[in-house]
Design a protein around this motif. Structure first.
Motif, PDB file in Angstrom:
ATOM      1  N   ASN A 111      -4.782   9.435   1.415  1.00 46.71           N
ATOM      2  CA  ASN A 111      -5.043  10.147   2.674  1.00 46.71           C
ATOM      3  C   ASN A 111      -5.556  11.563   2.431  1.00 46.71           C
ATOM      4  O   ASN A 111      -5.046  12.529   3.005  1.00 46.71           O
ATOM      5  CB  ASN A 111      -3.793  10.173   3.569  1.00 46.71           C
ATOM      6  N   LYS A 152     -11.531   0.453  10.531  1.00 50.68           N
ATOM      7  CA  LYS A 152     -10.542   0.440  11.611  1.00 50.68           C
ATOM      8  C   LYS A 152     -11.295   0.572  12.924  1.00 50.68           C
ATOM      9  O   LYS A 152     -12.128   1.475  13.063  1.00 50.68           O
ATOM     10  CB  LYS A 152      -9.569   1.614  11.475  1.00 50.68           C
ATOM     11  N   LYS A 203       0.879  -1.175   0.000  1.00 47.01           N
ATOM     12  CA  LYS A 203       0.000   0.000   0.000  1.00 47.01           C
ATOM     13  C   LYS A 203       0.913   1.221   0.000  1.00 47.01           C
ATOM     14  O   LYS A 203       1.643   1.468   0.955  1.00 47.01           O
ATOM     15  CB  LYS A 203      -0.916   0.030   1.226  1.00 47.01           C
ATOM     16  N   GLU A 252      -7.339   4.619  -2.265  1.00 48.11           N
ATOM     17  CA  GLU A 252      -8.001   4.862  -0.989  1.00 48.11           C
ATOM     18  C   GLU A 252      -8.060   6.357  -0.675  1.00 48.11           C
ATOM     19  O   GLU A 252      -7.064   7.063  -0.809  1.00 48.11           O
ATOM     20  CB  GLU A 252      -7.214   4.114   0.102  1.00 48.11           C
ATOM     21  N   LYS A 261       1.647   5.164  -0.057  1.00 48.46           N
ATOM     22  CA  LYS A 261       1.063   6.455   0.312  1.00 48.46           C
ATOM     23  C   LYS A 261       1.499   7.501  -0.701  1.00 48.46           C
ATOM     24  O   LYS A 261       2.701   7.636  -0.986  1.00 48.46           O
ATOM     25  CB  LYS A 261       1.548   6.857   1.715  1.00 48.46           C
ATOM     26  N   ASP A 292      -2.860   4.801  -1.346  1.00 50.86           N
ATOM     27  CA  ASP A 292      -3.646   5.522  -0.334  1.00 50.86           C
ATOM     28  C   ASP A 292      -3.249   6.985  -0.367  1.00 50.86           C
ATOM     29  O   ASP A 292      -2.098   7.330  -0.101  1.00 50.86           O
ATOM     30  CB  ASP A 292      -3.376   4.933   1.060  1.00 50.86           C
ATOM     31  N   ASP A 338     -11.664   5.860   3.637  1.00 54.51           N
ATOM     32  CA  ASP A 338     -11.099   5.550   4.953  1.00 54.51           C
ATOM     33  C   ASP A 338     -11.494   6.640   5.947  1.00 54.51           C
ATOM     34  O   ASP A 338     -12.447   6.480   6.722  1.00 54.51           O
ATOM     35  CB  ASP A 338      -9.575   5.409   4.837  1.00 54.51           C
ATOM     36  N   GLU A 339     -10.803   7.784   5.899  1.00 52.75           N
ATOM     37  CA  GLU A 339     -11.069   8.853   6.866  1.00 52.75           C
ATOM     38  C   GLU A 339     -12.551   9.270   6.884  1.00 52.75           C
ATOM     39  O   GLU A 339     -13.052   9.748   7.895  1.00 52.75           O
ATOM     40  CB  GLU A 339     -10.186  10.076   6.581  1.00 52.75           C
ATOM     41  N   ASN A 364     -12.613   1.263   4.380  1.00 49.84           N
ATOM     42  CA  ASN A 364     -11.554   0.808   5.275  1.00 49.84           C
ATOM     43  C   ASN A 364     -12.107   0.845   6.697  1.00 49.84           C
ATOM     44  O   ASN A 364     -12.470   1.904   7.208  1.00 49.84           O
ATOM     45  CB  ASN A 364     -10.328   1.722   5.135  1.00 49.84           C
TER      46      ASN A 364
HETATM   47 MG   LIG Z   1      -5.986   4.962   4.734  1.00 50.26          MG
END
Ligand SMILES: [Mg+2]
Length: 341
Positions: free
Chosen positions: A179, A252, A149, A203, A151, A177, A228-229, A250
């Motif tokens: 972010n 978590k 993965k 992502e 970034k 990803d 994700d976020e 995602n």
């Molecule tokens: Mg992420």
């Protein structure tokens, strides 16, 4: 669980962790950090939980303001939504699952009605200069890790992905990803190089709050988009479904507030055809073990924290290369190292 069982004692502390190397994403840099740890005792059985938060001191204050003693563990599990702070809630929720499963003498996945499952985790390559990122990728590939993965941000020179593909050959799986680091136009510009490099998923490309833009972006990108976020509750999954253009989420535990909310989010996502990526923050094996009990529900897995944490204070996860599975034994199944006591 017996009705007479009550939480007799609680303890909360910060678990100080450090990473083998500094790790950078679009919006944070980590080397040393603290996670929240919760311990609950009912009779002579202890349960433990852990969760990452960027505001660990605030989380600890939240935990210390709770009055959990005297409640039956099952009742407390139902009261969890009233605990403020998703990471604090997650640490308590995990400790309760550990406690109840230990009392019942079964692993947490068994308590949840799930089989014990193993999975192949990706490993993350943090943001850096392209040469350093390529070197990082080379090192993981050389050690035999099959999924990276990587970034990136809108400013990253993405020809590095072509170089990573060249190094890893056709069998290497590459996830990206961002972010929140892209604007839609920039992402459309680089979509060709992402596809050419065989990127499997992208992502959280856009900043949180712009979920309505994915429906138009997805056809221009031509690759699966995972959020994700943006996903911090089961309700956020509904928002993603309504918005459209989203392929997966995602999940978590620390972000969603624990196992119960994660299961709600996963069920909703599945019902609407979204894929599940089971992710983590840089928690010790204590926190990560909770996620491993959900592996049967994951399509993709990013539980690479144990590969980054120096002197992990817990052990017992079944990790071999990129293969990860929960420990055997009741509860979460991890053991505190001797130094931890
Ligand atoms: Mg992420």
């Amino acid at each position: 669980v017996s009705r007479t069982l009550r939480i007799d004692a609680v303890s909360y502390d910060l678990l100080d962790l450090s990473l083998r190397t500094t790790f950078r994403t679009h919006w944070k840099t980590i080397r040393r950090h603290s996670t929240l740890r919760v311990r609950l005792r009912a009779g002579d059985v202890w349960g433990e939980g852990e969760a990452y938060t960027m505001a660990a001191a605030d989380g600890l204050a939240t935990l210390r303001s709770l009055e959990l003693e005297g409640f039956a563990p099952n009742v407390l599990l139902g009261r969890i939504p009233s605990i403020p702070g998703l990471a604090s809630r997650s640490a308590v929720d995990i400790a309760l699952h550990d406690l109840i499963a230990r009392i019942e003498g079964k692993p947490v996945h068994d308590l949840l009605g799930l089989p014990r499952a193993a999975a192949t985790t990706c490993v993350s390559v943090g943001l850096d200069e392209p040469a350093a990122m390529i070197e990082g990728a080379r090192s993981w590939i050389a050690q035999g890790y099959p999924i990276l993965k990587i970034k990136v941000t809108g400013a990253t020179d993405l020809t590095l992905l072509e170089k990573v593909r060249e190094m890893g050959g056709p069998s290497l799986r590459i996830w990206v990803d961002a972010n929140q680091g892209f604007e839609p136009d920039r992402l459309s510009e680089v979509s060709e190089i992402l596809r050419r490099s065989g990127v499997e998923i992208v992502e959280q490309p856009l900043p949180v709050g712009r979920i309505g833009e994915y429906a138009a972006l997805r056809p221009r990108l031509g690759l699966p988009i995972y959020l994700d976020e943006e996903i911090r509750s089961a309700e956020d999954v509904v928002a993603a479904v309504v918005a459209g253009g989203i392929d997966g989420i995602n999940v978590k535990l620390a972000k969603l507030g624990g196992i119960r909310e994660a299961l709600r989010a996963i069920r909703l996502a599945r019902r609407h055809g979204l894929s599940i990526l089971l992710g983590c923050f840089f928690e010790s094996s204590l926190g990560i073990s909770a996620s491993t009990h959900l592996l049967a529900l994951a399509d993709r897995v990013d539980l690479d924290a144990p590969l980054f944490i120096e002197r992990d204070p817990y052990s017992g996860l079944a990790i071999e290369g990129a293969s990860i599975a929960p420990p055997g034994g009741p509860g979460l199944g991890v053991l505190a190292s001797a130094a931890e006591g």
